[in-house]
Write an enzyme that holds these catalytic residues in place. Sequence first.
Site, PDB file in Angstrom:
ATOM      1  CB  SER A 441      44.049  49.661  48.250  1.00  0.00           C
ATOM      2  OG  SER A 441      44.357  51.008  48.538  1.00  0.00           O
ATOM      3  CG  HIS A 462      42.095  45.971  46.236  1.00  0.00           C
ATOM      4  ND1 HIS A 462      43.001  45.309  47.047  1.00  0.00           N
ATOM      5  CD2 HIS A 462      42.774  47.010  45.692  1.00  0.00           C
ATOM      6  CE1 HIS A 462      44.166  45.919  46.977  1.00  0.00           C
ATOM      7  NE2 HIS A 462      44.053  46.953  46.161  1.00  0.00           N
ATOM      8  CG  ASN A 512      46.940  46.721  50.272  1.00  0.00           C
ATOM      9  OD1 ASN A 512      47.905  46.482  49.566  1.00  0.00           O
ATOM     10  ND2 ASN A 512      45.943  47.475  49.856  1.00  0.00           N
TER      11      ASN A 512
END
Length: 731
Positions: A441, A462, A512
């Site tokens: 991640s 991911h 993210n």
Amino acid sequence: MTDFTMKTDADGVATITWDTVGKSMNVMSRESMALLSDLIDDALADDAVKGIIITSGKDTFAGGMDLNVLASIREESGDNPAQGLFDFTMAGHHMLRKVERAGMDPKTNKGGKPIAAALPGTALGIGLEVPLACHRIFAADNPKAKIGLPEIMVGIFPGAGGTTRLVRKLGAMAASPLLLEGKLNNPQKAKAAGVIDEVVPAGELLAKAKEWVLSEPKIVKPWDEKGYKMPGGAPYHPAGFMTFVGASAMVNGKTQGVYPAAKALLSAVYEGALVPFDQALKIEARWFTNVLMNPSSSAMIRSLFINKEALEKGANRPEAPDQKVKKVGVIGAGMMGAGIALVSALAGIQVVLIDSTQEAADKGKSYTTAHLDKGIARKKVTEEKKEAVLGLINATTDYAALEGCDLIVEAVFEDVGVKAEVTKNVQAVTSPDCIFATNTSTLPITELAKASADPEKFIGIHFFSPVDKMLLVEIIKGKETGPVAVAKALDYVRQIKKTPIVVNDERFFYANRCIIPYINEGIRMVKEGVEPALIENAAKLVGMPLGPLQLVDETSVDLGVKIAKATKAAMGDAYSDGEVDEVLFWMFDQERLGRKSNAGFYAYDEKGKRQGLWDGLTAQYPVADDQPDLTTVQHRLLFAQVLEAVRALEEGVLEDIREGDVGAILGWGFAPWSGGPFSWLDIIGAPYAAERCDQLTAAFGQRFKTPDLLREMADKGQSFYRRFEQDAKAA
């Protein structure tokens, strides 16, 4: 060839068969709707025809309306798109009302020809609205078939009479899960709910329908008879009044007022229940048009239907031979690895699940066992299915078992050294053609690829946790990743029925990169003295599924601390989240690590149930006397995310705005009503967005600085979907 054909047999039964050319599932277009209308006219006018069956030439009935049609009508209608959409909707009502009335005398309800719908499989959207206008619905006993009206899930509601008919057939209370939640049922459950009339063996479907058609049945619908009363009571009936009061509260409680379709649907139902049926259809059409004219609806249709479907079909797949995965090796049997093994085996892929000990590998496999056992308990999985899926998973410590794998997904501890060692161990036993994917991640793919013997065949995949429930998979290209690796990753993600987005390698990739600023902005406001409840509720009122503080609790405070330390080490003096770290590190020192420790920004009881925001938070960071207005809090939380999305596009991390919007909604739940960050910016307009960024920058700092791309678009009066239309291939 045409989408609808009609054949009349010797007994006088005309069978109209729906078989959309070039599609695996039937979809309704303007042309096919007109053709169906003409065939109904022909059958009703033909004295040799005693009755009609509408069925499908495929193993399903229909997947619904081609939503591209709605966009094209809006564009073709010039200065008055609302009129064009309303007229189109009413034309559909007239056609289905013709089916429903079937030539009956308007005064006496005498005469008419019985029309049955025969559904061999799935019937969704207008694929159920057409049958609802028929006089009897037969469905094949196909447990895999889904029957329902899922329009609410893409920002609209059933607008071809489904809303009005279902409420009059079942009553508002019984219809609400089907309309407001888009609940889908198999044929047996659909019959139990009263949606369809008969479930018959597949081989007898047409025979049973024909038998009924020739039985001279009564065909007038209850709402066309004198004295009709709505099941459960109309709005002015005491029982019905309570239903509508409760429904209004439920809708607003669940949608927080940001999903226009749910409110419009409820309005159409309430107002329609007060008038005769034909007037109710007109009311439904008006509210349906109202929703279609709302930019939220257009954005949701584009992102959650058109663009999502395009990405799942490989819109951005590079030219390469078929890369369907036959055998996948999953390295690391922890929570992520176990989930990856589960979804792979469910897709029929042979899996080798490796961990350092046999106990750990077996524990990883047991995740699949537990998942299947839950399915068996809900009668959705058979013992045979369980045995077959588990038989595909080889849980072991032996790397030699990876021989023959064409894809490896490494899901070990987030450490460059550990991952490098695993990469070398894997490549010692796998073929040079095997693609190696790392599930990470945060760690840069290009850096991790240095441990590979062939960086061209090294890629990032991911997954989001929990793997079996999250729909999005982020595929990350390193600087040397080749097209075959990308194609392999895309084909694999499609095999396991997830939605892929492809991004280029950069810190935090895309998802993210955008979600961390959202979390940080919430924590930063706590430090400033903003009431924590205002922060959390502002997020929910603008459509975020979780407030930033609850999201930290769910993902864990210690993970946040780890990411903060790694980011600060990498960025050095450029790091600007010191105020966030003060709060986060203090929580860590208090051993309030989130849900997993039953203590975080929220308080929890012994069973782990969230009890409300923790009192100690405001004791440490007192609430200021002067609180910001709701819009300011909401804009801080939203712009923190969307500006990172714009920067990701600017820097080439994102190559397609469709992936930015779809990825945001599916990956972290970015305000689905908006259609995603780029759609939201298009809704509010680039000029206003740039102006608001300037205001936020002046008040709160450089993190809100207007990106050059957005500034340029504001100056030129551009929108993202118009500027990048050719690149995005968006409808």
